[in-house]
Design a protein around this motif. Structure first.
Motif, PDB file in Angstrom:
ATOM      1  N   HIS A   1       0.833  -1.203   0.000  1.00  0.00           N
ATOM      2  CA  HIS A   1       0.000   0.000   0.000  1.00  0.00           C
ATOM      3  C   HIS A   1       0.870   1.257   0.000  1.00  0.00           C
ATOM      4  O   HIS A   1       0.618   2.204  -0.755  1.00  0.00           O
ATOM      5  N   GLU A   2       1.894   1.288   0.832  1.00  0.00           N
ATOM      6  CA  GLU A   2       2.772   2.456   0.905  1.00  0.00           C
ATOM      7  C   GLU A   2       3.494   2.690  -0.409  1.00  0.00           C
ATOM      8  O   GLU A   2       3.653   3.834  -0.846  1.00  0.00           O
ATOM      9  N   LYS A   3       3.916   1.616  -1.063  1.00  0.00           N
ATOM     10  CA  LYS A   3       4.558   1.733  -2.374  1.00  0.00           C
ATOM     11  C   LYS A   3       3.582   2.338  -3.377  1.00  0.00           C
ATOM     12  O   LYS A   3       3.926   3.222  -4.160  1.00  0.00           O
ATOM     13  N   LEU A   4       2.344   1.880  -3.341  1.00  0.00           N
ATOM     14  CA  LEU A   4       1.334   2.388  -4.267  1.00  0.00           C
ATOM     15  C   LEU A   4       1.002   3.850  -3.982  1.00  0.00           C
ATOM     16  O   LEU A   4       0.709   4.612  -4.913  1.00  0.00           O
TER      17      LEU A   4
ATOM     18  N   ASP B   1      -6.709   7.111 -14.411  1.00  0.00           N
ATOM     19  CA  ASP B   1      -7.844   7.371 -13.509  1.00  0.00           C
ATOM     20  C   ASP B   1      -8.407   6.076 -12.941  1.00  0.00           C
ATOM     21  O   ASP B   1      -8.701   5.996 -11.742  1.00  0.00           O
ATOM     22  N   ASP B   2      -8.559   5.073 -13.803  1.00  0.00           N
ATOM     23  CA  ASP B   2      -9.096   3.780 -13.348  1.00  0.00           C
ATOM     24  C   ASP B   2      -8.206   3.161 -12.276  1.00  0.00           C
ATOM     25  O   ASP B   2      -8.700   2.643 -11.268  1.00  0.00           O
ATOM     26  N   ALA B   3      -6.891   3.223 -12.482  1.00  0.00           N
ATOM     27  CA  ALA B   3      -5.953   2.661 -11.504  1.00  0.00           C
ATOM     28  C   ALA B   3      -6.031   3.438 -10.186  1.00  0.00           C
ATOM     29  O   ALA B   3      -6.079   2.837  -9.104  1.00  0.00           O
ATOM     30  N   ASP B   4      -6.080   4.750 -10.281  1.00  0.00           N
ATOM     31  CA  ASP B   4      -6.164   5.588  -9.088  1.00  0.00           C
ATOM     32  C   ASP B   4      -7.477   5.353  -8.346  1.00  0.00           C
ATOM     33  O   ASP B   4      -7.493   5.218  -7.115  1.00  0.00           O
ATOM     34  N   ASN B   5      -8.569   5.272  -9.073  1.00  0.00           N
ATOM     35  CA  ASN B   5      -9.883   5.030  -8.455  1.00  0.00           C
ATOM     36  C   ASN B   5      -9.953   3.651  -7.798  1.00  0.00           C
ATOM     37  O   ASN B   5     -10.566   3.499  -6.733  1.00  0.00           O
ATOM     38  N   ALA B   6      -9.338   2.659  -8.428  1.00  0.00           N
ATOM     39  CA  ALA B   6      -9.322   1.309  -7.850  1.00  0.00           C
ATOM     40  C   ALA B   6      -8.565   1.314  -6.518  1.00  0.00           C
ATOM     41  O   ALA B   6      -8.981   0.668  -5.554  1.00  0.00           O
ATOM     42  N   MET B   7      -7.477   2.069  -6.465  1.00  0.00           N
ATOM     43  CA  MET B   7      -6.708   2.168  -5.230  1.00  0.00           C
ATOM     44  C   MET B   7      -7.528   2.853  -4.138  1.00  0.00           C
ATOM     45  O   MET B   7      -7.553   2.401  -2.987  1.00  0.00           O
TER      46      MET B   7
ATOM     47  N   LEU C   1      -6.701 -11.096   5.465  1.00  0.00           N
ATOM     48  CA  LEU C   1      -5.443 -10.493   5.036  1.00  0.00           C
ATOM     49  C   LEU C   1      -4.919 -11.111   3.743  1.00  0.00           C
ATOM     50  O   LEU C   1      -4.370 -10.400   2.897  1.00  0.00           O
ATOM     51  N   ASN C   2      -5.092 -12.407   3.575  1.00  0.00           N
ATOM     52  CA  ASN C   2      -4.683 -13.034   2.316  1.00  0.00           C
ATOM     53  C   ASN C   2      -5.490 -12.492   1.146  1.00  0.00           C
ATOM     54  O   ASN C   2      -4.949 -12.252   0.065  1.00  0.00           O
TER      55      ASN C   2
ATOM     56  N   ILE D   1      -4.426  -6.172  -3.347  1.00  0.00           N
ATOM     57  CA  ILE D   1      -3.469  -5.070  -3.479  1.00  0.00           C
ATOM     58  C   ILE D   1      -2.362  -5.420  -4.464  1.00  0.00           C
ATOM     59  O   ILE D   1      -1.827  -4.534  -5.135  1.00  0.00           O
ATOM     60  N   LEU D   2      -2.045  -6.688  -4.607  1.00  0.00           N
ATOM     61  CA  LEU D   2      -1.059  -7.081  -5.626  1.00  0.00           C
ATOM     62  C   LEU D   2      -1.638  -6.894  -7.032  1.00  0.00           C
ATOM     63  O   LEU D   2      -0.911  -6.504  -7.959  1.00  0.00           O
ATOM     64  N   LYS D   3      -2.946  -7.122  -7.191  1.00  0.00           N
ATOM     65  CA  LYS D   3      -3.594  -6.839  -8.479  1.00  0.00           C
ATOM     66  C   LYS D   3      -3.571  -5.337  -8.753  1.00  0.00           C
ATOM     67  O   LYS D   3      -3.341  -4.913  -9.885  1.00  0.00           O
ATOM     68  N   LEU D   4      -3.825  -4.545  -7.724  1.00  0.00           N
ATOM     69  CA  LEU D   4      -3.754  -3.087  -7.865  1.00  0.00           C
ATOM     70  C   LEU D   4      -2.346  -2.646  -8.242  1.00  0.00           C
ATOM     71  O   LEU D   4      -2.172  -1.754  -9.070  1.00  0.00           O
TER      72      LEU D   4
END
Length: 135
Positions: A36-39, A75-81, A104-105, A111-114
């Motif tokens: 998440h922090e990386k993203l 935008d799609d990537a940002d909105n998904a996050m 958590l799994n 989050i890996l897909k994101l």
């Protein structure tokens, strides 16, 4: 005396087992948070690329449609996050170890897909921006 020893050993095993469960939960949560922090750091690149695309489109209206496609991908990537962040809840009060690990799994998978989606959006928009600027 034997009974007392067994009770002490059993109590120790239970406490040690719970401690191991907490370590697993913490490690998995840390993996999710690390991604998440990386993203979140990548979010700056998304914004920068969106601005560059916008500037390119205003300076060359013939690429307006292509710019729109790359902007939408960003935008799609940002909105998904943002959607993932709004749904994520690290409050595990009253949850069993199995429930926490399952949650958590699933969050790690999401989050890996994101991460993949965001990396692809940034890479393709970077490539396009460089191509247009090279003209």
């Amino acid at each position: 005396m034997i009974r007392k020893t067994i009770v002490i050993l059993f109590t120790g095993l239970v406490l040690f087992g719970c401690n191991d469960d907490k370590k697993q939960e913490t490690a998995l949560l840390n993996d999710v948070i690390k991604t998440h922090e990386k993203l979140m750091a990548d979010d700056g690149t998304i914004m920068k690329n969106k601005m560059e695309l916008k500037n390119l489109a205003t300076s060359d209206t013939t690429i307006k449609d292509s710019v729109a496609v790359y902007s939408k991908t960003l935008d799609d990537a940002d909105n998904a996050m943002m959607a993932w962040m709004n749904k994520f809840s690290p409050d595990f009060t009253g949850k069993s170890h199995e429930q926490i690990m399952t949650y958590l799994n699933s969050q790690k998978t999401q989050i890996l897909k994101l991460d993949t989606q965001i990396n692809q959006a940034i890479a393709t928009s970077n490539k396009y921006i460089l191509k247009v600027k090279a003209k």
